[in-house]
Write a protein that holds these residues in place. Sequence first.
Motif, short mmCIF file in Angstrom:
data_model
loop_
_atom_site.label_atom_id
_atom_site.label_comp_id
_atom_site.label_asym_id
_atom_site.label_seq_id
_atom_site.Cartn_x
_atom_site.Cartn_y
_atom_site.Cartn_z
N ARG A 342 1.72 -0.05 81.87
CA ARG A 342 3.10 -0.09 82.39
C ARG A 342 4.09 0.43 81.34
NH1 ARG A 342 3.94 -2.97 87.19
NH2 ARG A 342 6.15 -3.16 86.69
N HIS A 343 3.82 0.08 80.09
CA HIS A 343 4.70 0.55 79.02
C HIS A 343 4.61 2.08 78.88
CE1 HIS A 343 6.94 0.66 75.30
NE2 HIS A 343 5.96 1.35 74.74
N SER A 346 6.78 3.35 81.67
CA SER A 346 8.23 3.07 81.59
C SER A 346 8.87 3.74 80.38
CB SER A 346 8.52 1.57 81.64
OG SER A 346 7.80 0.94 80.64
N GLU A 347 8.07 3.97 79.31
CA GLU A 347 8.63 4.63 78.13
C GLU A 347 9.11 6.04 78.46
OE1 GLU A 347 7.49 4.74 73.39
OE2 GLU A 347 5.94 5.19 74.84
N ARG A 350 10.13 6.54 83.76
CA ARG A 350 9.68 6.36 85.16
C ARG A 350 9.49 4.87 85.45
NH1 ARG A 350 10.98 11.32 86.93
NH2 ARG A 350 9.65 12.96 86.11
N LYS A 351 9.52 4.52 86.74
CA LYS A 351 9.35 3.12 87.13
C LYS A 351 7.88 2.87 87.50
CE LYS A 351 11.01 -0.15 90.51
NZ LYS A 351 10.91 -0.12 91.92
#
Length: 386
Positions: A342-343, A346-347, A350-351
Amino acid sequence: MNQTELNARFREIRDKVESEERLTMDDGLFLEDPQVPLQEVGALANLVRERKNGNLGYYNINTHLNPTNVCVYRCRFCAFRSDLRDPKGYAMTDEQILARGKEATENGCTEMHIVGGLHHQRPYEWYRNLISLLNSNYPQIDLKAWTAVEINWFEFQTKKSVQWVLEDMREAGLGSMPGGGAEIFHPEIRDQLCEHKANTHAWLDIHRTAHEIGLRTNCTMLYGHLEKAYHRIDHLMRLRELQDQTGGFQVFIPLAFHPENTKLDHLKKPSAIMDLRTMAVSRLMLDNIQHIKAYWIMLGLGTAQTALQYGADDIDGTVRHELIYHDAGATTPEFLSVDQIRHLISETGRKPVERDTTYHEVHRDPNHFATWTRGEPVDKISVSAK
Ligand code: V47
């Protein structure tokens, strides 16, 4: 082509992409030309990516199962296969297979990606039984199993039709099919890589039949070895043509060749520049395939992240027990935790959205991570909400 001609030609293609007009073989070849700046091709691919998938970055929680590495074929790009009597050769027992199902369930996996060798001494029933064993004990996991090459082998073993094999496997618990075995369709290259295994016609026909009976499948292209730009664009166009007819492909995955421990180990691994250009050109040519996957195991984490700005909207899964790329020298981790994947997404801005194999949203019990339910197809999320 001089700079003015180059700019004019690029503008022509940009106009087509902006007005959602289909690109031709010549357009694809132009975009492959190293003289055309990669960032500009990437920005164009990003436009399509955001039009189709907004700002979302998909991932899933999955595991791999390679039940045997013993294989009748000797594909020159493969480091995973083994001869029957080689000390490296193995075939998993039912207990080992069930243990993987248990581990996957405890880890909250929604998918098991099952592919392996074509074992000289294992009958069709062995392959069918392992699907049925997993499905009856762990029915919630999507069994994304068998490439078209394996289905072609099962046809040979059973002397039945493709449709019979696929329906029989579905009855045993097959949920969908991965995209492997496509390599490069053009015979100039395919005949040098893997002349004996399922040919292009067979690969496409098996996916067509799968789509016709309602199975969703994925598709791939192995690049960065003996092929030229022409062969890559030809490959993409053959996939696009089948997709026009069936609509059954859910995602395309460009696979970068890893040469270590293969018969092509004199070749250099494709560069990140080639990876990103291939990603972007694929997004632009495959206007009728919803998702493009940046498979982090083979690209490396940095390139996979960057690819989310170059056309890709999916990064594959947390993965466990991957052997095909790690046997060929991949230095990526064995798996990622959910927080890490997820990181990673998101980095990049993007979601992150967890999906299942057939691209439905996954809802997890906040008090018990491994418990999950299937939601709506992700493609129903309106682009404005993405
Ligand atoms: O068909 C084998 C490739 C494929 C090597 O459908 C190699 O979601 C590079 O298809 N270097 C299997 N590539 C993997 C595959 C796949 C992967 C991830 C997701 C999905 C999906 C499918 O791997 C083979 C071949 O094209 N391959 N050896 C190698 N040395």
